[in-house]
Design an enzyme around this catalytic site. Structure first.
Site, PDB file in Angstrom:
ATOM      1  N   HIS A 196       0.837  -1.198   0.000  1.00 48.72           N
ATOM      2  CA  HIS A 196       0.000   0.000   0.000  1.00 48.72           C
ATOM      3  C   HIS A 196       0.872   1.248   0.000  1.00 48.72           C
ATOM      4  O   HIS A 196       1.950   1.282   0.590  1.00 48.72           O
ATOM      5  CB  HIS A 196      -0.918   0.002   1.221  1.00 48.72           C
ATOM      6  N   GLY A 234       5.486  -6.820   3.581  1.00 50.15           N
ATOM      7  CA  GLY A 234       5.038  -6.468   2.241  1.00 50.15           C
ATOM      8  C   GLY A 234       3.717  -5.732   2.219  1.00 50.15           C
ATOM      9  O   GLY A 234       3.150  -5.500   1.154  1.00 50.15           O
ATOM     10  N   LYS A 235       3.207  -5.350   3.401  1.00 49.69           N
ATOM     11  CA  LYS A 235       1.909  -4.689   3.460  1.00 49.69           C
ATOM     12  C   LYS A 235       1.985  -3.221   3.070  1.00 49.69           C
ATOM     13  O   LYS A 235       1.001  -2.646   2.596  1.00 49.69           O
ATOM     14  CB  LYS A 235       1.330  -4.822   4.876  1.00 49.69           C
ATOM     15  N   VAL A 236       3.127  -2.598   3.327  1.00 46.76           N
ATOM     16  CA  VAL A 236       3.332  -1.186   3.007  1.00 46.76           C
ATOM     17  C   VAL A 236       4.560  -1.066   2.115  1.00 46.76           C
ATOM     18  O   VAL A 236       5.589  -1.687   2.378  1.00 46.76           O
ATOM     19  CB  VAL A 236       3.531  -0.353   4.296  1.00 46.76           C
TER      20      VAL A 236
END
Length: 370
Positions: A281, A309-311
Site C-alpha cells: 500500500h 510487504g503490506k506497506v
C-alpha cells in the site's frame, strides 16, 4: 560551511515550521485550529493525519480503504462521520467488524440509542433490560427486533445462495436503504449509504457478531445462505490489485484487530500467495490506542507492516500513526477533509467486483503457466 552554519542548516532541514501559533479565538475555524494549534505530541500526529488524508490519500488516482473496529456506530459516528465520508466519495471500500454493522442497523430501523454515563449499576440495568456499551444505553428490545429483521430478511429468496460478506452487506443495504426512504430518515445507516454509493463492506470474521449468529440460526432451519470468507480474501485482494494497476492504494485504519489485518493482508495475498508483482500500500494512516511493544497487531507500526510487504518501503514517509481515541479523531478528521477537499466521484467498486476478480484470476492463471 562552518559548524554553526551546519547546525543551523540541519535544524531547518528537520523543521516543519517555527512554533509561533496565533491566538485561538471564538472565530477560529476548525481547519485553522488543526493546522495552527495542533502542533506537537498526539495533536501533531492528528494534524499530520489530516494533511496526509486530504492532500495525498484523496488524490484522484488513489483508492481509499477504511477499516473499522471498536464500537463506533453505536456512538453515532456512522451517522455523523462515516456516511458523510461515503457521500463525499472519500472512502471507496471498507472492512468492518460485524458488530459495527449490526448496531448500525438499529439506526436504519429507527431504534433509539441513548447517551448516558459510565459507572451505572449494571445489575439494575440487567433487571430493567437495558444494554450498556460503556456510556451508551439502549433497550434490550433493540437486539430482539434487529435479530428478527435479519432472520426475516435473510429467509428471502434473494439470500438463498453463497455470498461473500461484501455481497451480503450490499444486498442487506439495499433493503435498509429502502427502509430509510420509507421512514424519511435517509442518511442514518452506513450499510444503506454503502449500497447507494457502491462501496463494498467486508467483515473479516463474519461469524463473530450478532448478524453471524442469526445467520447461523437460519442454517439450523435449512437455509441455503452460506457466507464464503475465502471469496472475501480474493475480492479484497482484487480491489487492491486493480487500484495499484490504475494508481495508488491508501488504507485508513480506525483501531486495529481483525479488520486492520484483513485490509493490510491484501498485499501479501497478491505478492506472497498469488505471486503477482506488487510492492505494498502507498499510504498508511492509523488511529489507535494500542501500544506496539506488546507484539499485538493492533499496535503494529507501518514500519513493521513494511517487512511483511503490506506497506511499500518507498512510501514509508507517507505513513502516520496517531495514538488517539478514534471517537475523538474521526469527527475532527472528517470535518477537516470536508472543509479542505472537494467531493470525489464515487468509484462504485461494488459494481466492478466481478471484473476485478476476472482480471485477478486471469493474471494468476498466467503466472502459474510460467
Amino acid at each position: 560551511m562552518n559548524s554553526h552554519e551546519n547546525k543551523h542548516h540541519y535544524l531547518h532541514s528537520i523543521s516543519h515550521k517555527r512554533i509561533d501559533p496565533p491566538h485561538v479565538t471564538a472565530r477560529t475555524a476548525l481547519p485553522e485550529l488543526i493546522e495552527e494549534s495542533f502542533l506537537s505530541y498526539n495533536a501533531g500526529r492528528l494534524r499530520e493525519a489530516c494533511l496526509l488524508f486530504t492532500s495525498k490519500m484523496l488524490s484522484d488516482d488513489t483508492t481509499v480503504g477504511l477499516s473499522l473496529s471498536g464500537a463506533l456506530t453505536p456512538a453515532g459516528l456512522g451517522i455523523s462521520c462515516l456516511v458523510p465520508l461515503l457521500q463525499a466519495g472519500f472512502v471507496d471500500w471498507i472492512v468492518s467488524t460485524g458488530a459495527n454493522l449490526y448496531h448500525d442497523t438499529h439506526f436504519a430501523l429507527d431504534m433509539d440509542m441513548h447517551q448516558s454515563r459510565p459507572g451505572l449499576d449494571d445489575l439494575k440495568l440487567r433487571e430493567h433490560q437495558v444494554i450498556r456499551i460503556y456510556d451508551i444505553v439502549f433497550d434490550y428490545e433493540n437486539l430482539l427486533r434487529t435479530d428478527q429483521f435479519y432472520r426475516t430478511l435473510c429467509r428471502g429468496e434473494a439470500f438463498q445462495r453463497t455470498l461473500g460478506t461484501a455481497e451480503f452487506h450490499n444486498l442487506a443495504g439495499k433493503y435498509l436503504a429502502a427502509r430509510e426512504e420509507e421512514t424519511g430518515r435517509k442518511g442514518r445507516s452506513l450499510l444503506a449509504a454503502a449500497y447507494r454509493y457502491g462501496v463494498p463492506i467486508f467483515t473479516s470474521s463474519p461469524g463473530d457478531s450478532s448478524i453471524g449468529m442469526n445467520l447461523a440460526a437460519l442454517q439450523l432451519e435449512g437455509s441455503a445462505l452460506c457466507i464464503d470468507p475465502l471469496r472475501d480474501v480474493n475480492q479484497s485482494a482484487a480491489i487492491v490489485y486493480a487500484a495499484k494497476k490504475q494508481g495508488r492504494s491508501g488504507v485508513f485504519i480506525l483501531g486495529g484487530g481483525s479488520p486492520k489485518n484483513f485490509i493490510l493482508q491484501t498485499e501479501p495475498q497478491i505478492q506472497e500467495v498469488l505471486g503477482l508483482p506488487e510492492s505494498g500500500h502507498d499510504y498508511f494512516l492509523q488511529v489507535t490506542d494500542a501500544r506496539p511493544d506488546t507484539g499485538g497487531l493492533s499496535g503494529a507500526t507501518p514500519q513493521e507492516a513494511m517487512t511483511w510487504g503490506k506497506v511499500d518501503p518507498a512510501q514509508l514517509p507517507d505513513t502516520v500513526t496517531c495514538y488517539l481515541d478514534s471517537t475523538v479523531a474521526l469527527p475532527l478528521l472528517t470535518a477537516y477533509a470536508l472543509a479542505r477537499h472537494t467531493p470525489r466521484p464515487h468509484r462504485r467498486l461494488m459494481d466492478k467486483l466481478d471484473g476485478f476478480m476476472s482480471d485477478l484470476e486471469r493474471e494468476y492463471a498466467a503466472r502459474k503457466r510460467l
